[in-house]
Design a protein around this motif. Sequence first.
Motif, PDB file in Angstrom:
ATOM      1  N   ASP A  66      -3.614   0.471  -8.090  1.00  0.00           N
ATOM      2  CA  ASP A  66      -4.432   1.315  -7.227  1.00  0.00           C
ATOM      3  C   ASP A  66      -5.312   0.375  -6.412  1.00  0.00           C
ATOM      4  OD1 ASP A  66      -5.698   3.462  -6.063  1.00  0.00           O
ATOM      5  OD2 ASP A  66      -7.059   3.788  -7.755  1.00  0.00           O
ATOM      6  N   ASP A  69      -7.961   1.298   0.029  1.00  0.00           N
ATOM      7  CA  ASP A  69      -7.380   1.390   1.375  1.00  0.00           C
ATOM      8  C   ASP A  69      -7.832   0.271   2.296  1.00  0.00           C
ATOM      9  OD1 ASP A  69      -5.962   3.649   0.669  1.00  0.00           O
ATOM     10  OD2 ASP A  69      -7.413   5.054   1.534  1.00  0.00           O
ATOM     11  N   GLU A  70      -9.105  -0.123   2.211  1.00  0.00           N
ATOM     12  CA  GLU A  70      -9.597  -1.165   3.117  1.00  0.00           C
ATOM     13  C   GLU A  70      -8.929  -2.510   2.844  1.00  0.00           C
ATOM     14  OE1 GLU A  70     -12.651  -0.659  -0.194  1.00  0.00           O
ATOM     15  OE2 GLU A  70     -11.739   0.714   1.218  1.00  0.00           O
ATOM     16  N   ILE A  72      -5.797  -2.792   1.550  1.00  0.00           N
ATOM     17  CA  ILE A  72      -4.423  -2.615   2.040  1.00  0.00           C
ATOM     18  C   ILE A  72      -4.365  -2.821   3.547  1.00  0.00           C
ATOM     19  CG2 ILE A  72      -2.566  -0.936   2.400  1.00  0.00           C
ATOM     20  CD1 ILE A  72      -3.308   0.205  -0.381  1.00  0.00           C
ATOM     21  N   GLU A  73      -5.304  -2.237   4.275  1.00  0.00           N
ATOM     22  CA  GLU A  73      -5.307  -2.380   5.736  1.00  0.00           C
ATOM     23  C   GLU A  73      -5.537  -3.828   6.153  1.00  0.00           C
ATOM     24  OE1 GLU A  73      -4.316  -0.282   8.073  1.00  0.00           O
ATOM     25  OE2 GLU A  73      -3.797   0.979   6.377  1.00  0.00           O
ATOM     26  N   ARG A  76      -2.359  -5.689   5.451  1.00  0.00           N
ATOM     27  CA  ARG A  76      -1.380  -5.295   6.465  1.00  0.00           C
ATOM     28  C   ARG A  76      -1.605  -6.076   7.759  1.00  0.00           C
ATOM     29  NH1 ARG A  76      -1.568   0.322   6.194  1.00  0.00           N
ATOM     30  NH2 ARG A  76       0.398   0.449   5.084  1.00  0.00           N
TER      31      ARG A  76
END
Length: 83
Positions: A66, A69-70, A72-73, A76
């Motif tokens: 888990d 999001d920050e 993961i971005e 990316r």
Amino acid sequence: MAQKGDIAVKPYEITNMIIDDDFAVEEYVTAEFVHQHKNYSITFKKADLEIINCWVFEDGTSLPADIPDEIIESIREDVKKRI
């Protein structure tokens, strides 16, 4: 994201990146990274960087991770720059 002077310090370090571009159907990019003293792996589709899977490695095994999001971005964006 933590700041050190005027330079942004990322909360993770990418340790390895594998670009699988020999597949006939889809190409993938896997980034291995360390975050909070744990080893993780995240795999994206190369074409659009959609997440395929995320793993954390603990006690000799891999478990679904888990990841915020920050992070993961940010990963990316790093991957996009490297490919």
